[in-house]
Design an enzyme around this catalytic site. Structure first.
Site, PDB file in Angstrom:
ATOM      1  N   TRP A 192       0.851  -1.187   0.000  1.00 13.02           N
ATOM      2  CA  TRP A 192       0.000   0.000   0.000  1.00 13.02           C
ATOM      3  C   TRP A 192       0.894   1.247   0.000  1.00 13.02           C
ATOM      4  O   TRP A 192       1.889   1.314   0.707  1.00 13.02           O
ATOM      5  CB  TRP A 192      -0.902  -0.015   1.249  1.00 13.02           C
ATOM      6  CG  TRP A 192      -1.679   1.257   1.385  1.00 13.02           C
ATOM      7  CD1 TRP A 192      -2.807   1.601   0.704  1.00 13.02           C
ATOM      8  CD2 TRP A 192      -1.354   2.368   2.231  1.00 13.02           C
ATOM      9  NE1 TRP A 192      -3.203   2.864   1.072  1.00 13.02           N
ATOM     10  CE2 TRP A 192      -2.338   3.358   2.004  1.00 13.02           C
ATOM     11  CE3 TRP A 192      -0.336   2.623   3.139  1.00 13.02           C
ATOM     12  CZ2 TRP A 192      -2.330   4.584   2.677  1.00 13.02           C
ATOM     13  CZ3 TRP A 192      -0.326   3.846   3.804  1.00 13.02           C
ATOM     14  CH2 TRP A 192      -1.323   4.807   3.572  1.00 13.02           C
ATOM     15  N   ASP A 360     -15.493   9.469   0.298  1.00 14.81           N
ATOM     16  CA  ASP A 360     -16.087   8.692   1.389  1.00 14.81           C
ATOM     17  C   ASP A 360     -16.805   9.602   2.406  1.00 14.81           C
ATOM     18  O   ASP A 360     -16.372  10.724   2.642  1.00 14.81           O
ATOM     19  CB  ASP A 360     -14.926   7.946   2.066  1.00 14.81           C
ATOM     20  CG  ASP A 360     -15.395   6.804   2.932  1.00 14.81           C
ATOM     21  OD1 ASP A 360     -16.613   6.665   3.127  1.00 14.81           O
ATOM     22  OD2 ASP A 360     -14.531   6.054   3.411  1.00 14.81           O
ATOM     23  N   ARG A 436      -9.803  -2.541   8.341  1.00  9.02           N
ATOM     24  CA  ARG A 436     -10.425  -1.217   8.246  1.00  9.02           C
ATOM     25  C   ARG A 436     -11.885  -1.282   8.725  1.00  9.02           C
ATOM     26  O   ARG A 436     -12.774  -0.675   8.149  1.00  9.02           O
ATOM     27  CB  ARG A 436     -10.353  -0.675   6.820  1.00  9.02           C
ATOM     28  CG  ARG A 436     -10.296   0.843   6.769  1.00  9.02           C
ATOM     29  CD  ARG A 436     -10.470   1.386   5.380  1.00  9.02           C
ATOM     30  NE  ARG A 436     -10.195   2.818   5.387  1.00  9.02           N
ATOM     31  CZ  ARG A 436     -10.826   3.704   4.638  1.00  9.02           C
ATOM     32  NH1 ARG A 436     -11.763   3.321   3.808  1.00  9.02           N
ATOM     33  NH2 ARG A 436     -10.531   4.966   4.701  1.00  9.02           N
ATOM     34  N   LYS A 469     -16.151   7.030  -8.334  1.00  2.24           N
ATOM     35  CA  LYS A 469     -14.898   6.407  -7.880  1.00  2.24           C
ATOM     36  C   LYS A 469     -15.291   5.165  -7.098  1.00  2.24           C
ATOM     37  O   LYS A 469     -15.895   5.262  -6.029  1.00  2.24           O
ATOM     38  CB  LYS A 469     -14.122   7.384  -6.992  1.00  2.24           C
ATOM     39  CG  LYS A 469     -12.861   6.782  -6.375  1.00  2.24           C
ATOM     40  CD  LYS A 469     -12.144   7.847  -5.549  1.00  2.24           C
ATOM     41  CE  LYS A 469     -10.954   7.306  -4.806  1.00  2.24           C
ATOM     42  NZ  LYS A 469     -10.393   8.322  -3.890  1.00  2.24           N
ATOM     43  N   TRP A 470     -14.978   4.014  -7.656  1.00  2.00           N
ATOM     44  CA  TRP A 470     -15.390   2.717  -7.078  1.00  2.00           C
ATOM     45  C   TRP A 470     -14.199   2.156  -6.318  1.00  2.00           C
ATOM     46  O   TRP A 470     -13.246   1.678  -6.909  1.00  2.00           O
ATOM     47  CB  TRP A 470     -15.814   1.805  -8.219  1.00  2.00           C
ATOM     48  CG  TRP A 470     -16.299   0.435  -7.870  1.00  2.00           C
ATOM     49  CD1 TRP A 470     -15.846  -0.391  -6.891  1.00  2.00           C
ATOM     50  CD2 TRP A 470     -17.331  -0.297  -8.540  1.00  2.00           C
ATOM     51  NE1 TRP A 470     -16.521  -1.587  -6.895  1.00  2.00           N
ATOM     52  CE2 TRP A 470     -17.442  -1.549  -7.912  1.00  2.00           C
ATOM     53  CE3 TRP A 470     -18.160  -0.018  -9.621  1.00  2.00           C
ATOM     54  CZ2 TRP A 470     -18.342  -2.526  -8.332  1.00  2.00           C
ATOM     55  CZ3 TRP A 470     -19.056  -0.990 -10.041  1.00  2.00           C
ATOM     56  CH2 TRP A 470     -19.151  -2.227  -9.394  1.00  2.00           C
ATOM     57  N   ASP A 471     -14.306   2.211  -5.004  1.00  2.00           N
ATOM     58  CA  ASP A 471     -13.188   1.836  -4.133  1.00  2.00           C
ATOM     59  C   ASP A 471     -13.351   0.393  -3.638  1.00  2.00           C
ATOM     60  O   ASP A 471     -14.437  -0.207  -3.731  1.00  2.00           O
ATOM     61  CB  ASP A 471     -13.181   2.820  -2.946  1.00  2.00           C
ATOM     62  CG  ASP A 471     -11.825   2.965  -2.290  1.00  2.00           C
ATOM     63  OD1 ASP A 471     -10.914   2.175  -2.595  1.00  2.00           O
ATOM     64  OD2 ASP A 471     -11.691   3.883  -1.450  1.00  2.00           O
ATOM     65  N   CYS A 519     -10.516   1.883  -7.916  1.00  2.00           N
ATOM     66  CA  CYS A 519      -9.612   2.221  -6.821  1.00  2.00           C
ATOM     67  C   CYS A 519      -9.654   1.062  -5.848  1.00  2.00           C
ATOM     68  O   CYS A 519     -10.683   0.411  -5.700  1.00  2.00           O
ATOM     69  CB  CYS A 519     -10.124   3.508  -6.158  1.00  2.00           C
ATOM     70  SG  CYS A 519      -9.274   3.949  -4.637  1.00  2.00           S
ATOM     71  N   ASP A 541      -2.572   5.640  -3.078  1.00  2.00           N
ATOM     72  CA  ASP A 541      -2.945   6.601  -2.026  1.00  2.00           C
ATOM     73  C   ASP A 541      -1.782   7.509  -1.690  1.00  2.00           C
ATOM     74  O   ASP A 541      -1.955   8.484  -0.961  1.00  2.00           O
ATOM     75  CB  ASP A 541      -3.393   5.852  -0.768  1.00  2.00           C
ATOM     76  CG  ASP A 541      -4.875   5.550  -0.799  1.00  2.00           C
ATOM     77  OD1 ASP A 541      -5.574   6.102  -1.669  1.00  2.00           O
ATOM     78  OD2 ASP A 541      -5.343   4.764   0.045  1.00  2.00           O
TER      79      ASP A 541
HETATM   80  C1  DGJ Z   1      -9.009   4.624  -0.121  1.00  2.00           C
HETATM   81  C2  DGJ Z   1      -8.836   5.458  -1.355  1.00  2.00           C
HETATM   82  O1  DGJ Z   1      -7.687   5.072  -2.041  1.00  2.00           O
HETATM   83  C3  DGJ Z   1      -8.793   6.920  -0.955  1.00  2.00           C
HETATM   84  O2  DGJ Z   1      -8.528   7.713  -2.067  1.00  2.00           O
HETATM   85  C4  DGJ Z   1     -10.106   7.271  -0.327  1.00  2.00           C
HETATM   86  O3  DGJ Z   1     -11.128   7.154  -1.283  1.00  2.00           O
HETATM   87  C5  DGJ Z   1     -10.383   6.375   0.861  1.00  2.00           C
HETATM   88  N1  DGJ Z   1     -10.256   4.978   0.534  1.00  2.00           N
HETATM   89  C6  DGJ Z   1     -11.770   6.622   1.407  1.00  2.00           C
HETATM   90  O4  DGJ Z   1     -12.111   5.739   2.382  1.00  2.00           O
END
Ligand code: DGJ
Length: 739
Positions: A192, A360, A436, A469-471, A519, A541
């Site tokens: 990460w 978020d 998390r 933005k699909w995380d 993402c 990130d």
């Molecule tokens: C991880 C993403 O990579 C960030 O850019 C952000 O969207 C956070 N999650 C939000 O929880």
């Protein structure tokens, strides 16, 4: 481009002007592999490149006969393509050629993302059927050659045409036998916030494997195998690679056997995998894209970039210029409400931002990462009117509105989990490991996919949402599904990813005009599988400019600029605490899809002016920054890593932008000339330094001079100290002079 079948020696030759792929039916009916790489002339027999006569391993057990679909237990001791357990418990197979068919175009793969053609004339595909008589297992190999591209697309379907259940325990999308091991294995590895760093090491006897057992391709290793000769550079020499169009657990492996040959394989991660094939059932494996270059690593990247940008990404956004965005995350995290967002948006609009993205924290009761994933309803405490008036207010400022979602997850503290605890992946009767503070929903269950489609579509229909933005912020632990029987639990990882793809497919089909960015805690799922649905991915990130040099360089080995989300953030940087100049942060983030990730209300007037200029500069050259040919010049992974340089060039070679970055300033710098690439030697270019970074000019230079002598960065007479300081960047705009 053609696929040639020579009946006399039972040889198949896929060739175009850039590459050849050759295989042959051996005496015993197995498929032998002859060559992948430099284009060879059609109309010839190449049988001598493999085993000239081969009727099985009797009397020559262990010989490195190059095979296309190797299986275990019959004398080939190298890593196999497939392990398929039969009712007797045996995994011995004897896959013999049955027939083949050549077709124009390229078929889609059921349930899986894959490259495609827009007209049948762009490619040809051969489907070779092989069969193991005793079990009835068929392995159907599919190979596609494209017009003019140095790549081959390869996929396999395993089909049970017998009468008893078979269990697939290992299944590789590609196996490639090479006649020597004089290669460096280049891998893109990290974790990460430092994804896809370049590591290279010589191949040694034995196996070298990378992969993921996490249920996602992961931050740790990218699903790709790259080989380069020891003397290969960015611009010259041989390189080849296999990139897997897949987002789940994978294995990528290189094996050097005692006679010095190399076998590569890439496919589904076999650890924990077991897929039952009942009579009549089929399993199609993800696509692998093999690429070959005689023009160094740069040539390999060119091949993947063009294919992934033009024939993997899809939908209207594939070719559209991507907007410059402001993302709320590092600016305000979870701490916002409607009026504050509109204030931020007003400040953003004033900078020239085109898209305002609410990250978020807008749903359920999410004030931290401890709750609400799964409850995709607006948090009325923060947004009393919902999303529609917010989107309206943002559009009134002349920007588009975008939204963050994380559909694959559930918080134990959520209404969804209270109602459907069994929808989360986990072993009944055992605690689930939280990461998390969240759990992974079981997308192997069709009802979960249906529910998520309805929930997310409801959100997207509720307001003018132009971007998503699909995380995806955690990977799988306690892999078990409450919906799968005990003897099919080994299917969970792959079934889950098929469910993830199904959800992506449905939502991107339903909302074709929405720009999707994928993402996964930054770049934890930056892979070709998701690029088929989302044309851009949040690269990492880590938004620190110095760290980003390595991340973006490594990512660019496989992925095009149009795929890389790159943001300018505030200093001290939130990941590493480093302070870098605003111009440097922009000069790094320009190479990709530019965004800002800060609170624009907190900028000084000078910063505001600077950012306005940055965005104006980028917008004028967006086609180059997002869609130019990316050329790597100086690697942050070589020498002492203090310098990085790269450039982007237009297709007609008349325009280019060159960037040079230096981490630490040094007194009396060495005389420094940067040789450029990709320009037209016959043209004259006006070289203009970007106003925000130092440099003399504009000056005129011949393309030949820039390509061979170079662009002077540090002249012989050094400028008087002090220099530009640490973390400096220089950017040059190149334009061919008419006449
Ligand atoms: C991880 C993403 O990579 C960030 O850019 C952000 O969207 C956070 N999650 C939000 O929880």
């Amino acid at each position: 481009m053609a696929i040639e079948w020579r009946a006399a020696d039972r040889q198949l030759h896929l060739h175009n002007a850039a590459v050849s792929y050759l295989l042959r039916v051996l005496d015993n009916g197995w498929l032998g592999h002859l060559h992948f790489g430099a284009p060879l002339a059609p109309g010839r027999s190449y049988g001598h490149l493999g085993a000239e006569r081969f009727d099985g391993f009797s009397n020559r057990v262990g010989e490195p006969v190059p095979l296309e679909l190797p299986t275990p237990g019959s004398g080939d001791y190298r890593v196999p393509a497939f392990v398929v357990e039969q009712p007797s418990g045996s995994t011995v197979l004897d896959l013999r050629y049955v027939g083949h068919e050549v077709r124009p175009g390229k078929p889609a793969l059921p349930g899986l993302p894959s490259t495609y053609v827009e007209a049948d004339s762009e490619a040809q595909t051969v489907e070779v059927t092989t069969r193991d008589g005793p079990s009835g297992l068929e392995a159907i190999l599919r190979l596609t050659i494209f017009e003019g591209r140095p790549v081959i697309a390869r996929s396999v379907t395993l089909a049970n045409r017998g009468s008893e259940r078979l269990v697939v325990r290992a299944a590789m999308s590609a196996v490639l036998d090479l006649p020597d091991h004089d290669w460096l294995l280049v891998q893109l590895s990290g974790t990460w916030a430092r994804e896809r760093h370049v590591h290279a090491a010589p191949l040694l006897p034995g196996r070298r494997s990378i992969g993921s057992v996490r249920g996602a391709s992961g931050h740790e290793h990218n699903p790709v195998l790259l080989l380069r000769r020891p003397a290969t550079t960015e611009e010259a020499g041989e390189a080849l690679g296999i990139s897997l169009v897949y987002s789940g657990s994978f294995l990528a492996e290189a094996e050097v056997e005692p006679r010095g040959t190399t076998r590569l394989r890439i496919g589904l991660q076999p650890d924990g995998f077991a897929w039952a094939l009942e009579p009549g059932e089929e399993l199609t494996l993800p696509e692998a894209i093999l690429a070959w270059s005689g023009q160094g690593l740069g040539g390999l990247s060119d091949a993947w970039h063009a294919l992934y940008r033009e024939r993997l990404a899809r939908g209207p956004w594939r070719d559209r210029p991507r907007p410059v965005l402001l993302n709320s995350w590092e600016g305000v995290y979870f701490d916002f409400d409607h009026p504050r967002l509109v204030e931020m948006a007003r400040a953003a609009a004033d900078l020239g931002i085109e898209l305002f993205v609410l990250d978020d924290g807008w749903f359920g009761e999410r004030d931290s990462d401890t709750s609400s994933l799964g409850d995709w309803v607006v948090d009325r405490r923060k947004l009393p009117g919902g999303l529609a008036p917010l989107a309206h207010d943002i559009e009134a400022l002349g920007m588009r509105f975008g939204l963050w979602i994380e559909p694959e997850m559930v918080s134990p503290r959520s209404r969804l989990f209270a109602e459907h605890p069994d929808w989360a992946i986990g072993v009944t009767g055992r605690p689930r490991t939280e990461s998390r503070n969240q759990l992974v929903l079981d997308l192997s269950r069709p009802e979960v996919v249906d529910h998520l489609e309805t929930a997310i579509a409801g959100v997207l229909e509720s307001a003018a949402i132009s971007y998503v933005k699909w995380d995806m912020n955690r990977t799988i632990t306690e892999p078990a599904s409450a919906a799968l029987p005990a003897d099919r639990q080994g299917e969970l990882f792959h079934r889950h990813i098929l469910g993830v793809y199904e959800l992506w497919r449905r939502l991107t089909d339903r909302f074709p005009d929405v720009l999707f960015e994928s993402c996964a805690g930054g770049g934890g799922r930056f892979d070709p599988g998701l690029l088929a649905f989302a044309p851009q991915t949040w690269t990492s990130d880590d938004t620190d400019a110095a760290e980003r040099l390595r991340i973006q360089w490594g990512t660019s080995l496989v992925y095009p600029l149009s795929a890389m989300g790159a943001h300018v953030s505030a200093v001290p940087n939130h990941q590493v605490g480093r302070v870098t100049p605003l111009a440097t942060r922009a000069a790094v983030a320009f190479f990709g899809v530019l965004g800002y990730e800060l609170d624009p209300r907190r900028l000084s007037d000078a910063e505001r002016r600077e950012i306005r200029d940055q965005i104006a500069f980028y917008r004028l050259r967006r086609d180059l920054f997002q869609g130019g040919r990316f050329v790597r010049l100086r690697s942050p992974f070589e020498s002492d890593g203090n310098e990085t340089a790269w450039m982007t060039v237009s297709a007609d070679r008349r325009r280019a932008i060159v960037a040079h970055y230096r981490l630490l300033a040094r007194p009396v710098p060495e005389v420094n000339r940067l040789r450029l690439r990709g320009l037209d030697p016959a043209l004259t270019y006006r070289v203009t330094p970007w106003a925000a970074t130092p440099g003399p000019g504009p000056t005129l230079h011949g393309g030949d001079e820039l390509l061979t002598v170079g662009l002077t960065l540090e002249p012989i007479a050094a400028p008087a100290p002090p220099g530009p300081g640490d973390f400096s960047a220089r950017l040059f705009d190149l334009e061919a002079v008419v006449g």
